[in-house]
Design an enzyme around this catalytic site. Structure first.
Site, mmCIF file in Angstrom:
data_model
loop_
_atom_site.group_PDB
_atom_site.id
_atom_site.type_symbol
_atom_site.label_atom_id
_atom_site.label_comp_id
_atom_site.label_asym_id
_atom_site.label_seq_id
_atom_site.Cartn_x
_atom_site.Cartn_y
_atom_site.Cartn_z
ATOM 1 N N HIS A 1 -63.887 6.285 -5.719
ATOM 2 C CA HIS A 1 -63.790 5.401 -6.891
ATOM 3 C C HIS A 1 -64.621 4.128 -6.795
ATOM 4 O O HIS A 1 -64.738 3.402 -7.767
ATOM 5 C CB HIS A 1 -62.327 5.000 -7.149
ATOM 6 C CG HIS A 1 -61.815 3.951 -6.208
ATOM 7 N ND1 HIS A 1 -61.362 4.231 -4.951
ATOM 8 C CD2 HIS A 1 -61.704 2.607 -6.341
ATOM 9 C CE1 HIS A 1 -60.988 3.114 -4.349
ATOM 10 N NE2 HIS A 1 -61.186 2.105 -5.170
HETATM 11 C C1 UD1 Z 1 -60.257 -1.779 -8.920
HETATM 12 C C2 UD1 Z 1 -60.690 -2.812 -7.883
HETATM 13 C C3 UD1 Z 1 -60.985 -2.112 -6.570
HETATM 14 C C4 UD1 Z 1 -59.812 -1.256 -6.118
HETATM 15 C C5 UD1 Z 1 -59.393 -0.306 -7.249
HETATM 16 C C6 UD1 Z 1 -58.138 0.418 -6.848
HETATM 17 C C7 UD1 Z 1 -61.881 -4.741 -8.821
HETATM 18 C C8 UD1 Z 1 -63.205 -5.368 -8.996
HETATM 19 N N1 UD1 Z 1 -61.897 -3.482 -8.317
HETATM 20 O O1 UD1 Z 1 -61.360 -0.914 -9.132
HETATM 21 O O2 UD1 Z 1 -61.239 -3.086 -5.565
HETATM 22 O O3 UD1 Z 1 -60.199 -0.524 -4.995
HETATM 23 O O4 UD1 Z 1 -59.135 -1.054 -8.441
HETATM 24 O O5 UD1 Z 1 -57.971 1.596 -7.549
HETATM 25 O O6 UD1 Z 1 -60.877 -5.329 -9.115
HETATM 26 N N2 UD1 Z 1 -59.500 2.901 -15.883
HETATM 27 C C9 UD1 Z 1 -58.708 3.659 -16.707
HETATM 28 N N3 UD1 Z 1 -57.353 3.507 -16.631
HETATM 29 C C10 UD1 Z 1 -56.760 2.620 -15.799
HETATM 30 C C11 UD1 Z 1 -57.578 1.833 -14.988
HETATM 31 C C12 UD1 Z 1 -58.942 1.978 -15.031
HETATM 32 O O7 UD1 Z 1 -59.203 4.492 -17.461
HETATM 33 O O8 UD1 Z 1 -55.521 2.547 -15.784
HETATM 34 C C13 UD1 Z 1 -60.959 3.105 -15.918
HETATM 35 C C14 UD1 Z 1 -61.681 2.299 -16.992
HETATM 36 O O9 UD1 Z 1 -62.742 3.066 -17.449
HETATM 37 C C15 UD1 Z 1 -62.213 1.103 -16.208
HETATM 38 C C16 UD1 Z 1 -62.522 1.728 -14.866
HETATM 39 O O10 UD1 Z 1 -61.517 2.704 -14.660
HETATM 40 O O11 UD1 Z 1 -63.340 0.519 -16.797
HETATM 41 C C17 UD1 Z 1 -62.524 0.749 -13.714
HETATM 42 O O12 UD1 Z 1 -61.285 0.041 -13.639
HETATM 43 P P1 UD1 Z 1 -61.218 -1.399 -12.959
HETATM 44 O O13 UD1 Z 1 -59.817 -1.826 -12.843
HETATM 45 O O14 UD1 Z 1 -62.164 -2.329 -13.610
HETATM 46 O O15 UD1 Z 1 -61.829 -1.153 -11.506
HETATM 47 P P2 UD1 Z 1 -61.458 -0.043 -10.435
HETATM 48 O O16 UD1 Z 1 -62.652 0.802 -10.256
HETATM 49 O O17 UD1 Z 1 -60.179 0.598 -10.781
HETATM 50 N N1 UDP Z 2 -53.145 6.597 -4.155
HETATM 51 C C1 UDP Z 2 -52.176 7.237 -4.912
HETATM 52 N N2 UDP Z 2 -52.580 8.236 -5.749
HETATM 53 C C2 UDP Z 2 -53.870 8.647 -5.851
HETATM 54 C C3 UDP Z 2 -54.840 7.994 -5.061
HETATM 55 C C4 UDP Z 2 -54.449 6.962 -4.226
HETATM 56 O O1 UDP Z 2 -50.997 6.908 -4.832
HETATM 57 O O2 UDP Z 2 -54.150 9.556 -6.634
HETATM 58 C C5 UDP Z 2 -52.727 5.508 -3.265
HETATM 59 C C6 UDP Z 2 -53.110 5.678 -1.832
HETATM 60 O O3 UDP Z 2 -52.140 6.448 -1.146
HETATM 61 C C7 UDP Z 2 -53.210 4.246 -1.333
HETATM 62 C C8 UDP Z 2 -53.686 3.500 -2.548
HETATM 63 O O4 UDP Z 2 -53.394 4.320 -3.678
HETATM 64 O O5 UDP Z 2 -51.931 3.758 -0.978
HETATM 65 C C9 UDP Z 2 -55.162 3.260 -2.443
HETATM 66 O O6 UDP Z 2 -55.632 2.815 -3.663
HETATM 67 P P1 UDP Z 2 -57.152 2.953 -4.110
HETATM 68 O O7 UDP Z 2 -57.819 4.020 -3.339
HETATM 69 O O8 UDP Z 2 -57.134 3.067 -5.583
HETATM 70 O O9 UDP Z 2 -57.733 1.505 -3.782
HETATM 71 P P2 UDP Z 2 -58.273 0.777 -2.469
HETATM 72 O O10 UDP Z 2 -57.272 0.939 -1.392
HETATM 73 O O11 UDP Z 2 -59.596 1.374 -2.131
HETATM 74 O O12 UDP Z 2 -58.442 -0.627 -2.925
#
Ligand code: UD1
Ligand code: UDP
Length: 359
Positions: free
Chosen positions: A205
């Site tokens: 991601h």
């Molecule tokens: C964010 C964090 C990242 C973290 C990740 C955990 C920042 C800059 N990044 O990244 O550090 O590792 O969360 O998962 O804060 N979207 C949906 N539904 C949702 C959420 C997101 O469709 O419920 C889609 C949207 O298209 C959105 C994209 O995901 O634009 C990115 O979401 P965003 O929260 O901006 O960043 P993450 O990639 O999730």
């Molecule tokens: N996780 C989850 N379901 C998923 C993918 C990840 O519950 O489908 C959990 C995972 O076990 C971990 C956390 O989400 O505890 C990690 O989040 P993510 O990978 O989104 O973000 P990061 O840790 O890289 O910031």
């Protein structure tokens, strides 16, 4: 004593789970603010339900957007909440836009900030998370570091020792707290039809992988190569789904990989424990692989969790070519690293609550 906890993204719900229990036991009055950064049911609500986290007192409903849009919206809402609730502490987690917004809002209102998971560095300033961490750490009043390496990073940046505490990793607490329930309750293996230790689990991601097409393609083609020998299960982050659709390659990989929707934490633990290997660019998932003693390949140029590499549980593979990724996965399959405990004893949340209570 009152805390205002700010969370918004999936890993923050998981980190907040053991801490909210520990703060309650230590007698804190808690206000929970959800920025709404993540909002799909399986990116947000499922964690509140499964992990028995109290419903947020405030949900700002910020949703997706550019960094500026997201952070600016959060800043306004968090400032209002701080002014209204007048907490003694604003508690923040990790390195997301929700983290940095809360840090900025609190610092400008002269409210003490407690940063959980402080001191991590990739030394890669092209990552939004690295900017968020450096800012949050520099303006936090008290920094809870998960590892000795994080402590060293903060020391090197000149952050005074008295603000920094080595407490261990709250994600370890969470995995111990909920691990047994995952064993008993999760039916995910039957649901997707895979055998324990006979599949690869993958998650992707990070912006640096999804937003750069050749990196994204290398990762998915590498996993595709591996899937000829072993099923690859991939709970897909909505960001990655949207990107693969945009590149027009989602359908292609849906045929070779077991792409599923994001799963809840209990199903995720079950998948992690049962995988033969985990390939990921997630910070949390790299550590969980280690907690469950599963070898891991990190699909990035570097990691903040360097001890995993040093101990031999993790191999970093920059996503440059599909063959490199497939080779790295093959070479790590069946390996074990050294026995060690770099993330504490599973009592980080209690230590944090105690330190805050004594402050
Ligand atoms: C964010 C964090 C990242 C973290 C990740 C955990 C920042 C800059 N990044 O990244 O550090 O590792 O969360 O998962 O804060 N979207 C949906 N539904 C949702 C959420 C997101 O469709 O419920 C889609 C949207 O298209 C959105 C994209 O995901 O634009 C990115 O979401 P965003 O929260 O901006 O960043 P993450 O990639 O999730
Ligand atoms: N996780 C989850 N379901 C998923 C993918 C990840 O519950 O489908 C959990 C995972 O076990 C971990 C956390 O989400 O505890 C990690 O989040 P993510 O990978 O989104 O973000 P990061 O840790 O890289 O910031």
């Amino acid at each position: 004593m009152k805390t205002l906890t700010v969370i918004g993204a999936r890993p923050q719900f998981i980190k907040a789970s053991p801490i909210s229990v520990a703060l309650k036991e230590a007698g804190f009055e808690q206000v929970l603010l959800h920025t709404g950064q993540h909002y799909d049911i399986n990116m947000s609500q499922i964690f509140f339900d499964e992990l028995a986290i109290a419903p947020p007192d405030i949900n700002l409903g910020i949703g997706s957007g550019s960094h500026a849009e997201q952070t600016a919206g959060m800043l306004v809402g968090i400032e209002q909440a701080i002014n209204y609730h007048k907490p003694n502490w604003v508690v923040i987690y990790g390195d997301t836009n929700s983290t940095v917004a809360a840090a900025l809002a609190a610092a400008k209102l002269h409210v003490s900030i407690a940063h959980v998971e402080a001191g991590l560095r990739s030394f890669n300033r092209t990552m939004p998370e690295e900017i968020n961490r450096v800012i949050a750490d520099s303006i936090s009043s008290i920094l809870f570091a998960p590892t000795q390496d994080a402590i060293n990073n903060l020391r090197n940046e000149g952050i005074p020792n008295e603000r920094v505490h080595l407490v261990g990793d709250v994600m370890y607490d969470a995995s111990l707290m909920h691990g047994r329930r995952a064993d008993i309750q999760s039916k995910i293996l039957d649901k997707i039809g895979v055998q324990p230790h006979k599949f690869i689990l993958a998650t992707v991601h990070r912006a640096e992988n999804t937003d750069i097409q050749h990196r994204c393609q290398a990762i998915f083609e590498g996993l595709d190569l591996i899937s000829h020998n072993m099923p690859v299960v991939l709970p897909m982050h909505p960001r990655t789904k949207a990107t693969l659709e945009r590149y027009g390659i989602l359908d292609k990989f849906q045929h070779s990989l077991r792409i599923i929707d994001p799963v809840g934490y209990l199903d995720m633990i079950k998948l992690e424990k049962s995988a033969a290997l985990i390939a990921t660019d997630s910070g949390g998932v790299q550590k969980e692989a280690f907690f469950h003693k599963v070898p891991c390949v990190t699909l990035r140029d570097e990691t903040e969790w360097v001890e995993l590499v040093d101990l031999g549980w993790n191999k970093i593979i920059p996503p440059i070519s599909a063959e490199n990724i497939a080779d790295a996965i093959r070479s790590m399959l069946g390996t074990v690293g050294q026995n060690a405990n770099p993330y504490g004893e599973g009592n980080a949340a209690n230590k944090i609550a105690q330190i805050l209570a004594e402050y």
